[in-house]
Write an enzyme that holds these catalytic residues in place. Structure first.
Site, short mmCIF file in Angstrom:
data_model
loop_
_atom_site.label_atom_id
_atom_site.label_comp_id
_atom_site.label_asym_id
_atom_site.label_seq_id
_atom_site.Cartn_x
_atom_site.Cartn_y
_atom_site.Cartn_z
N ASP A 13 0.82 -1.35 0.01
CA ASP A 13 -0.02 -0.04 -0.09
C ASP A 13 1.02 1.07 0.01
OD1 ASP A 13 -2.47 1.66 0.42
OD2 ASP A 13 -1.39 1.73 2.50
N MET A 14 0.29 2.30 -0.49
CA MET A 14 1.25 3.67 -0.47
C MET A 14 1.18 4.60 0.89
SD MET A 14 1.71 6.43 -3.35
CE MET A 14 0.22 7.30 -3.01
N ASP A 15 -0.17 5.02 0.83
CA ASP A 15 -0.14 6.15 2.05
C ASP A 15 -0.10 5.53 3.39
OD1 ASP A 15 -0.46 8.60 0.53
OD2 ASP A 15 -2.28 7.55 -0.22
N ASP A 169 -1.52 -0.81 6.30
CA ASP A 169 -1.75 -0.03 7.56
C ASP A 169 -3.18 0.11 7.96
OD1 ASP A 169 -1.84 3.42 7.03
OD2 ASP A 169 -1.94 1.83 5.37
#
Length: 196
Positions: A13-15, A169
């Site tokens: 995932d990025m953010d 997250d």
């Protein structure tokens, strides 16, 4: 260092997982909620990390009995985010894993952000070019917790879903990984949870 030798492909995932940008997103949502008259719940917004912005607006409409145009809400939030944003830092725990396996295993990013934002952010940190695939909210009909984002990343890497591991997250992201038939390692407050 966490051992990922049993997996053929890695999806981040990025953010909030690879890039420490969740705080700016939540701040932008606070301004957006004020503008559109939604009650603001910081924990709720953080829990929706990875959900595309327009889909978040749909959830807010349903939760608070509103009928705002989700695309108008999303456009406002994006404008606020762009005005607030300084370049967020990378998250060291996941960056170490990224750097360890780049070149030896296919690595992708599966994010609820739109392609323009994700491309810009990853490029700023020199993380875009090493990727085998970038899957954004522009590439799938249904965002997280639906599995589409991660399934498309696996397909682009040419790897069966059960041979992929996802770093996430949020609970929405974890559900998306599980729904895709993938292992999921959580990143909580910037720390990879090696015991999970």
């Amino acid at each position: 260092m966490i051992d990922l030798s049993r997996y053929q492909g890695i999806i981040f995932d990025m953010d909030g997982t690879l890039v420490d940008s969740m705080g700016v997103h939540v701040e932008a949502w606070q301004v957006t909620c004020r503008e559109f008259g939604y009650p603001f719940d910081r924990e709720y917004h953080h829990s929706l990390g990875g959900v595309p912005t327009a889909e978040t607006a749909v959830l807010l409409n349903k939760r608070y009995g509103c009928e705002h145009d989700p695309y108008a809400v999303a456009a406002f939030k994006k404008k606020v985010f762009d005005e607030l944003e300084d370049l967020p830092a990378l998250i060291e725990d996941t960056l170490i894993i990224f750097q360890r396996y780049i070149g030896s295993k296919p690595i992708s990013v599966g994010t609820g952000s739109d392609r323009a934002h994700a491309t810009w952010l990853l490029s700023q940190h020199n993380l875009l070019n090493p990727l085998h695939a970038l899957v954004t909210s522009d590439d799938v009909a249904k965002g997280k917790p639906h599995p589409d984002t991660f399934l498309l990343a696996a397909k682009k890497m040419g790897i069966a879903p059960e041979n992929c591991v996802v770093f996430e997250d949020t609970e929405m992201g974890r559900q998306a990984a599980v729904n895709a038939g993938m292992a999921c390692i959580m990143v909580i407050n910037g720390q990879v949870q090696t015991g999970l």
